[in-house]
Design an enzyme around this catalytic site. Structure first.
Site, PDB file in Angstrom:
ATOM      1  N   PHE A  56     -11.268  -6.588  14.519  1.00  0.00           N
ATOM      2  CA  PHE A  56     -10.221  -7.082  13.621  1.00  0.00           C
ATOM      3  C   PHE A  56      -9.916  -6.035  12.538  1.00  0.00           C
ATOM      4  O   PHE A  56     -10.817  -5.532  11.888  1.00  0.00           O
ATOM      5  CB  PHE A  56     -10.691  -8.389  12.964  1.00  0.00           C
ATOM      6  CG  PHE A  56      -9.695  -8.933  11.978  1.00  0.00           C
ATOM      7  CD1 PHE A  56      -8.430  -9.333  12.391  1.00  0.00           C
ATOM      8  CD2 PHE A  56     -10.017  -9.035  10.622  1.00  0.00           C
ATOM      9  CE1 PHE A  56      -7.503  -9.829  11.477  1.00  0.00           C
ATOM     10  CE2 PHE A  56      -9.087  -9.527   9.709  1.00  0.00           C
ATOM     11  CZ  PHE A  56      -7.830  -9.921  10.141  1.00  0.00           C
ATOM     12  N   GLN A  57      -8.656  -5.712  12.409  1.00  0.00           N
ATOM     13  CA  GLN A  57      -8.172  -4.738  11.426  1.00  0.00           C
ATOM     14  C   GLN A  57      -8.783  -3.349  11.595  1.00  0.00           C
ATOM     15  O   GLN A  57      -9.010  -2.634  10.627  1.00  0.00           O
ATOM     16  CB  GLN A  57      -8.352  -5.252   9.993  1.00  0.00           C
ATOM     17  CG  GLN A  57      -7.493  -6.489   9.734  1.00  0.00           C
ATOM     18  CD  GLN A  57      -7.360  -6.852   8.270  1.00  0.00           C
ATOM     19  OE1 GLN A  57      -8.289  -6.641   7.502  1.00  0.00           O
ATOM     20  NE2 GLN A  57      -6.221  -7.407   7.912  1.00  0.00           N
ATOM     21  N   LYS A  69     -17.506  -0.323   6.545  1.00  0.00           N
ATOM     22  CA  LYS A  69     -18.071  -1.336   5.644  1.00  0.00           C
ATOM     23  C   LYS A  69     -19.589  -1.205   5.511  1.00  0.00           C
ATOM     24  O   LYS A  69     -20.139  -1.344   4.421  1.00  0.00           O
ATOM     25  CB  LYS A  69     -17.692  -2.714   6.191  1.00  0.00           C
ATOM     26  CG  LYS A  69     -17.963  -3.843   5.218  1.00  0.00           C
ATOM     27  CD  LYS A  69     -17.355  -5.143   5.694  1.00  0.00           C
ATOM     28  CE  LYS A  69     -17.865  -6.280   4.843  1.00  0.00           C
ATOM     29  NZ  LYS A  69     -16.838  -6.927   4.057  1.00  0.00           N
ATOM     30  N   GLU A  74       0.809  -1.228   0.000  1.00  0.00           N
ATOM     31  CA  GLU A  74       0.000   0.000   0.000  1.00  0.00           C
ATOM     32  C   GLU A  74       0.839   1.274   0.000  1.00  0.00           C
ATOM     33  O   GLU A  74       0.377   2.317  -0.454  1.00  0.00           O
ATOM     34  CB  GLU A  74      -0.959   0.006   1.191  1.00  0.00           C
ATOM     35  CG  GLU A  74      -2.099  -1.005   1.076  1.00  0.00           C
ATOM     36  CD  GLU A  74      -1.755  -2.362   1.679  1.00  0.00           C
ATOM     37  OE1 GLU A  74      -0.570  -2.594   2.001  1.00  0.00           O
ATOM     38  OE2 GLU A  74      -2.678  -3.185   1.830  1.00  0.00           O
ATOM     39  N   MET A 109      24.438   8.720   1.258  1.00  0.00           N
ATOM     40  CA  MET A 109      24.360  10.040   1.870  1.00  0.00           C
ATOM     41  C   MET A 109      24.676   9.965   3.360  1.00  0.00           C
ATOM     42  O   MET A 109      25.347  10.856   3.904  1.00  0.00           O
ATOM     43  CB  MET A 109      22.965  10.645   1.650  1.00  0.00           C
ATOM     44  CG  MET A 109      22.851  12.072   2.092  1.00  0.00           C
ATOM     45  SD  MET A 109      24.052  13.123   1.247  1.00  0.00           S
ATOM     46  CE  MET A 109      23.027  13.900   0.003  1.00  0.00           C
TER      47      MET A 109
END
Ligand SMILES: Cc1ncc(C[n+]2csc(CCOP(=O)(O)OP(=O)(O)O)c2C)c(N)n1
Length: 572
Positions: A111-112, A161, A49, A486
């Site tokens: 959940f999540q 949802k 993602e 760097m």
């Protein structure tokens, strides 16, 4: 007719002109993925993602449109946070749609579940949690409006949802009603007049442009104003390309634009930093006095009266005290300044500027940007210069972060806006490849090259398969110095050369890795191979990873050490 929340979302996206979404599915966005094929909107399935967020960002920076990404709740949402913060720091318009657990379960550690609104609040322009399907169309309209107007930025829309599944009548609002949000577009004429009077008297003026010039599309105005007043121009990393670094004469010969100073700040050119340090009037246009630009504030433009044009009033006098603030759109302000300059031209302009422009040429001659390509080892700067040469300066370039980014800023002479996409404010390693993919989606027929370090490229290398699957022929030029270069450079200069945690002696074989993903891999180990490898890569209509084995301990110079004034540069 009643539509579900999922159907409403896509109706709204179509009305906003969205043609592509970068995304990754999961349980809480299944209703959206079920609806997606009916929408006609292209979906690019990413592999992480963070990649989706950077792709939406790269697409937005290259095209000037709002980039959109779609991810699931919980880990899907948190994986975008680095991309959201990257876009926020560089003022990139983006809408990030995240799934959320059903409204009744919010706060239950379901959940999540994650409070993505809370997590992203400090790094978005605004965040919405949509609790009622009746609010959805309005929220989407507002989200796009907020993302693209004023100082642009990312907006998160969190969609539970059950809201995706609920039904209501669909109506897309015609108007936006956001009390308290009225970006000032029109620059105030009184302030413009004051500023112009100061500019008229200036003997050593400098224009300092930032990303705001890109966002407002003010490049033509900037060029016109600079040329008609003969004021030299420097730029931040974000501004590069908004002023043409070169001009081409009638015989086709390219040379540096006489008013172009190059980038300023920590790895800016000697002439840019000296010009700012000696300026008597500094005109900042869409730039925010970032610490990478100013160095020690008390030593920044110490003799100058400062004029600051910016659409964001909160950035005025935030880091540096400003003498004349001009709040408004950069393009609008420059148009008004051009009118002023036409009405009241500066008397004896050529003579007035002769000494100043001469001094700048002297600084350029004394310390030009330079490196030596000698012997058998490829210098990284030579790779960047060769990319400029072989692409004719016409590529869209993205970078990762580190030396690769600074050498690109120094040695690729950007001539057009929206052609240099890089993470300036946040400095996000792993940005360049997905941003290149996003840009290539926006411009399928253009050459898009990510100039990468061997460290950064490994942060989102999984997206090579996204490019392969979607027929996006991005090119990646890895400046492989076997170091986190760097950071190694800082350890060399300021930490007694103790190279702790910066040696990348174990890296994958990038050629084989490219092949494993179905892309093409090519390696160059000698200077004479650099151009042929680039020509070959640019002629292949597939993603190509080029592994340039470069001098391991090359440094980026000039350099202003942290805490020093920009006039105190290390030159070699
Ligand atoms: C996500 C992230 N982690 C750490 C850093 C700190 N950092 C800045 S530059 C750099 C080294 C980059 O190395 P490499 O990608 O190999 O590029 P090089 O400097 O060698 O061109 C690091 C670790 C960062 N900018 N971003």
């Amino acid at each position: 007719m009643k539509l579900t929340g999922a159907q409403i979302l896509f109706e709204c996206l179509k009305r906003e002109g969205v043609d592509v979404i970068f995304g990754f599915p999961g349980g809480s966005v299944l209703d959206l993925y079920h609806e997606m094929p009916n929408s006609g909107i292209r979906h690019i399935l990413v592999r992480h993602e963070q990649g989706a967020a950077h792709m939406a960002d790269g697409y937005a920076r290259a095209t000037g449109r709002v980039g959109v990404c779609l991810v699931t709740s919980g880990p899907g949402a948190t994986n975008t946070v680095t991309g959201v913060a990257t876009a926020y720091m560089d003022s990139v318009p983006m809408v990030v749609i995240t799934g959320q657990v059903p409204t009744a379960m919010i706060g239950d550690d379901a959940f999540q579940e994650v409070d993505i609104i809370g997590i992203t609040r400090p790094c978005t322009k605004h965040s919405y949690l949509v609790r009622d399907v009746n609010d959805l169309a309005r929220v989407i309209k507002e989200a796009f409006y907020l993302a693209r107007t004023g100082r642009p930025g990312p907006v998160v829309v969190d969609l539970p949802k059950d809201v995706q599944q609920a039904q209501t009548d669909f109506r897309y609002p015609k108007r936006i009603d956001l009390p308290g949000y009225h970006p000032t577009m029109e620059a105030h004429m009184g302030q413009i007049k004051r500023a112009y009077q100061v500019m008229k008297k200036a003997r050593h003026p400098v224009l300092y442009m930032g990303g705001g010039v890109v966002h407002s599309g003010a490049y033509e105005e900037l060029l016109r104003f600079a040329e008609m007043t003969q004021i030299p121009v420097t730029g931040t990393l974000m501004g590069l390309g908004s002023f043409p670094a070169t001009i081409t004469d009638s015989s086709g010969h390219k040379e540096l634009h006489p008013l172009w100073l190059g980038m300023l700040g920590m790895h800016g050119t000697y002439r840019a930093n000296m010009a700012v340090s000696h300026s008597d009037v500094l005109i900042a246009v869409g730039a925010r006095f970032d610490d990478r630009v100013t160095g020690k504030i008390s030593g920044f433009a110490p003799k100058a009266k400062i004029i600051h044009i910016d659409i964001d009033p909160t950035s005025i006098s935030k880091n540096v005290e400003v003498d004349i603030p001009i709040v408004g759109d950069c393009r609008n302000a420059l148009q008004k300044l051009i009118q002023m300059a036409e009405a009241e031209p500066i008397e004896g302009l050529t003579e007035l500027r002769a000494g100043w422009l001469n001094q700048i040429r002297e600084w350029q001659k004394t310390y030009p940007l330079t490196y030596q390509q000698e012997g058998d080892v490829i210098k990284p700067q030579y790779v960047v210069e060769s990319i400029y040469k072989v692409s004719n300066g016409e590529a869209i370039i993205t970078t990762e972060v580190g030396q690769n980014q600074m050498w690109t800023a120094q040695y690729y002479h950007f001539e057009h806006p929206r052609c240099f996409l890089t993470s300036g404010g946040l400095g996000t390693m792993g940005y360049g490849l997905p941003a290149a993919i996003g840009a290539q989606v926006g411009f399928p027929d253009r050459l898009v090259v990510d100039i990468a370090g061997d460290g950064s490229i490994q942060m989102n290398i999984q997206e090579v398969i996204t490019a392969v699957c979607n027929g996006l022929p991005v090119k990646v030029a890895i400046l492989n110095n076997r170091f986190l270069g760097m950071v190694r450079q800082w350890q060399e200069l300021f930490y007694d050369k103790r190279y702790c945690g910066t040696c990348l002696d174990a890296s994958p074989d990038f050629v084989k890795l490219a092949e494993a993903y179905g892309a093409v891999g090519i390696r160059a180990t000698k200077p004479e191979e650099v151009e042929p490898v680039l020509r070959e890569a640019f002629s292949i209509n597939k993603p190509v990873l080029m592994d340039f084995i470069v001098a391991p301990e090359e440094g980026v110079y000039p350099m202003v050490p942290a805490g020093k004034s920009i006039s105190e540069m290390l030159l070699v």
